[in-house]
Design a protein around this motif. Structure first.
Motif, mmCIF file in Angstrom:
data_model
loop_
_atom_site.group_PDB
_atom_site.id
_atom_site.type_symbol
_atom_site.label_atom_id
_atom_site.label_comp_id
_atom_site.label_asym_id
_atom_site.label_seq_id
_atom_site.Cartn_x
_atom_site.Cartn_y
_atom_site.Cartn_z
ATOM 1 N N GLU A 309 0.826 -1.208 0.000
ATOM 2 C CA GLU A 309 0.000 0.000 0.000
ATOM 3 C C GLU A 309 0.863 1.262 0.000
ATOM 4 O O GLU A 309 0.522 2.253 -0.646
ATOM 5 C CB GLU A 309 -0.926 -0.007 1.218
ATOM 6 N N THR A 310 1.959 1.234 0.716
ATOM 7 C CA THR A 310 2.865 2.383 0.709
ATOM 8 C C THR A 310 3.476 2.592 -0.668
ATOM 9 O O THR A 310 3.648 3.722 -1.128
ATOM 10 C CB THR A 310 3.973 2.179 1.752
ATOM 11 N N TRP A 311 3.777 1.493 -1.332
ATOM 12 C CA TRP A 311 4.373 1.594 -2.658
ATOM 13 C C TRP A 311 3.396 2.188 -3.674
ATOM 14 O O TRP A 311 3.751 3.081 -4.440
ATOM 15 C CB TRP A 311 4.868 0.230 -3.116
ATOM 16 N N THR A 312 2.176 1.723 -3.704
ATOM 17 C CA THR A 312 1.197 2.224 -4.679
ATOM 18 C C THR A 312 0.736 3.650 -4.367
ATOM 19 O O THR A 312 0.184 4.325 -5.250
ATOM 20 C CB THR A 312 -0.023 1.303 -4.711
ATOM 21 N N SER A 313 0.964 4.143 -3.149
ATOM 22 C CA SER A 313 0.603 5.535 -2.845
ATOM 23 C C SER A 313 1.447 6.529 -3.638
ATOM 24 O O SER A 313 1.118 7.726 -3.683
ATOM 25 C CB SER A 313 0.762 5.798 -1.349
ATOM 26 N N LEU A 314 2.478 6.037 -4.256
ATOM 27 C CA LEU A 314 3.314 6.914 -5.088
ATOM 28 C C LEU A 314 2.528 7.508 -6.239
ATOM 29 O O LEU A 314 2.800 8.641 -6.678
ATOM 30 C CB LEU A 314 4.519 6.113 -5.615
ATOM 31 N N LEU A 315 1.521 6.787 -6.746
ATOM 32 C CA LEU A 315 0.722 7.306 -7.860
ATOM 33 C C LEU A 315 -0.045 8.563 -7.451
ATOM 34 O O LEU A 315 -0.246 9.466 -8.283
ATOM 35 C CB LEU A 315 -0.248 6.219 -8.340
ATOM 36 N N TYR A 316 -0.454 8.639 -6.222
ATOM 37 C CA TYR A 316 -1.152 9.843 -5.759
ATOM 38 C C TYR A 316 -0.177 11.018 -5.634
ATOM 39 O O TYR A 316 -0.518 12.160 -5.951
ATOM 40 C CB TYR A 316 -1.813 9.576 -4.397
#
Length: 399
Positions: A309-316
């Motif tokens: 989840e921390t990794w995919t928050s990069l898209l935001y």
């Protein structure tokens, strides 16, 4: 008169002796010349041509020599000294001034042995005896290699004793002698992450496998087996994202924690961003490459359940959205940005081609699966082993 005749006789005798010894002197010079040229030639009886002798001798006929020395006149009139008239030999004064020409002349008169492929010109010049190729490899096989192997075995025993009773975190990486699918040798090395010592390494030849792509897996299994046979307790194994090693860890070594190197995964993400097509998209995403690589390091500090989840928050973040819905992660970890910082950043629009290309890289299935193996924050291990391989085991045939 008698004293004058005696002095004349002595002078004439000295000149005659000097002329008669010209032949011996030149023979001696010839011996020196042949020794310097590397040819062992016996002295010649006839007059020989020396090397680089810058002198001139006038050729005299027998009558001129007899007249100049006074032989047969004053000497024959002296009752106390009688010398026979010795006809003078004609001397060849066409001396050689170049070593090459002199070498050709001596070679024509005396054949030289054919050169040996194992010996150099210095061996002939200095008359040095040196070992040949066969003897060199024999000494290497019978003396040098056994001595090195014995010393390595002693050092390895000391290292294994130092690691006894510890829960080891080992890093492993393989290195082939050539890139691609034509490698002949592969060296797989294990390094202890705390002490930096090498408990074991294995050399694999391609004929031991069915394909060169399997050499790294065989080296990994062989070295790990040697470490386990030494009764060492391995808690964590840190490797790169090798597919075969990942499978072997799941099937054969499920009791060990398998981690990926953070540095290696960060470098892999950077490469994938740079190869995004079409070519204009990497130009728009390029300013974000340092932030994406840093985010790999940032999220590897989180627990395993938060990593994805921390990794995919990069898209935001790259689309200027710093609060977002989520289960465990709902906002960016950085402090609030100032208006000036927001203006200077080149944000990616959510529906732009550059954003969609970045989303494909970040949400790739392999990345989401491998990002979970970063929870122990093991870093620089594969890189350190690579530096060790470059320094100790260069890419040469036979390593």
């Amino acid at each position: 008169m008698a004293q004058q005749a005696e002095e004349t006789c002595h002078a004439s005798t000295s000149k005659q002796i000097k002329l008669l010894k010209h032949e011996e002197a030149f023979n001696a010079l010839t011996l020196i010349q042949n020794a310097a040229g590397g040819k062992r030639v016996a002295p010649k009886k006839k007059y020989s041509k020396p090397l680089m002798v810058d002198i001139s001798v006038q050729t005299l006929t027998p009558s001129q020599l007899q007249t100049d020395l006074g032989i047969g006149t004053s000497m024959t009139n002296s009752s106390y000294l009688q010398m026979p008239v010795i006809p003078a030999q004609s001397l060849n004064t066409a001396f050689i001034s170049s070593p090459k020409k002199d070498q050709d002349t001596s070679d024509a008169s005396t054949p030289s042995p054919p050169p040996s492929p194992d010996k150099t010109d210095s061996d002939y010049i200095l008359f040095l005896k040196f070992i040949g190729q066969t003897q060199y490899y024999s000494i290497q096989k019978d003396i040098a290699i056994p001595a090195i192997d014995h010393y390595y075995s002693l050092q390895r025993e000391v290292v294994l004793q130092q690691l006894q009773g510890k829960q080891l975190v080992l890093g492993g990486d393989g290195r082939c002698d050539s890139p691609g699918y034509s490698a002949k040798y592969c060296t797989y090395t294990f390094m202890d992450t705390l002490t930096g010592v090498i408990p074991d390494f294995s050399l694999v030849q391609v004929n031991e496998t069915t394909s060169s792509t399997e050499m790294e897996l065989i080296g990994f299994q062989r070295s790990l087996s040697n470490i386990e046979d030494a009764n060492l307790a391995v808690d964590v194994l840190v490797t790169d994202r090798h597919v075969q090693i990942r499978k072997a860890m799941i099937t054969d070594h499920s009791d060990k924690n398998h981690q990926f190197d953070v540095w290696h995964l960060s470098k892999s993400e950077k490469k994938k961003i740079l190869v995004i097509k079409p070519k204009k998209l990497p130009t728009e995403v390029k300013p974000w490459i340092p932030s994406i690589c840093n985010h790999v390091w940032w999220c590897s500090r989180d627990p395993k359940d938060k990593l994805e989840e921390t990794w995919t928050s990069l898209l935001y973040h790259i689309s200027n959205r710093h609060t977002f819905p989520g289960k465990l992660v709902t906002k960016c970890g950085h402090p609030p940005l100032s208006a000036d910082a927001i203006t200077k950043k080149k944000w990616l629009l959510k529906d732009s081609p550059a954003y969609e290309a970045s989303e494909k890289v970040i949400t790739n299935k392999l990345i989401l699966r491998d990002i979970r193996h970063l929870d122990r924050f093991c870093h620089w291990i594969v890189r350190d082993i690579s530096f060790y391989d470059v320094k100790i085991l260069p890419k040469t045939p036979g390593i």
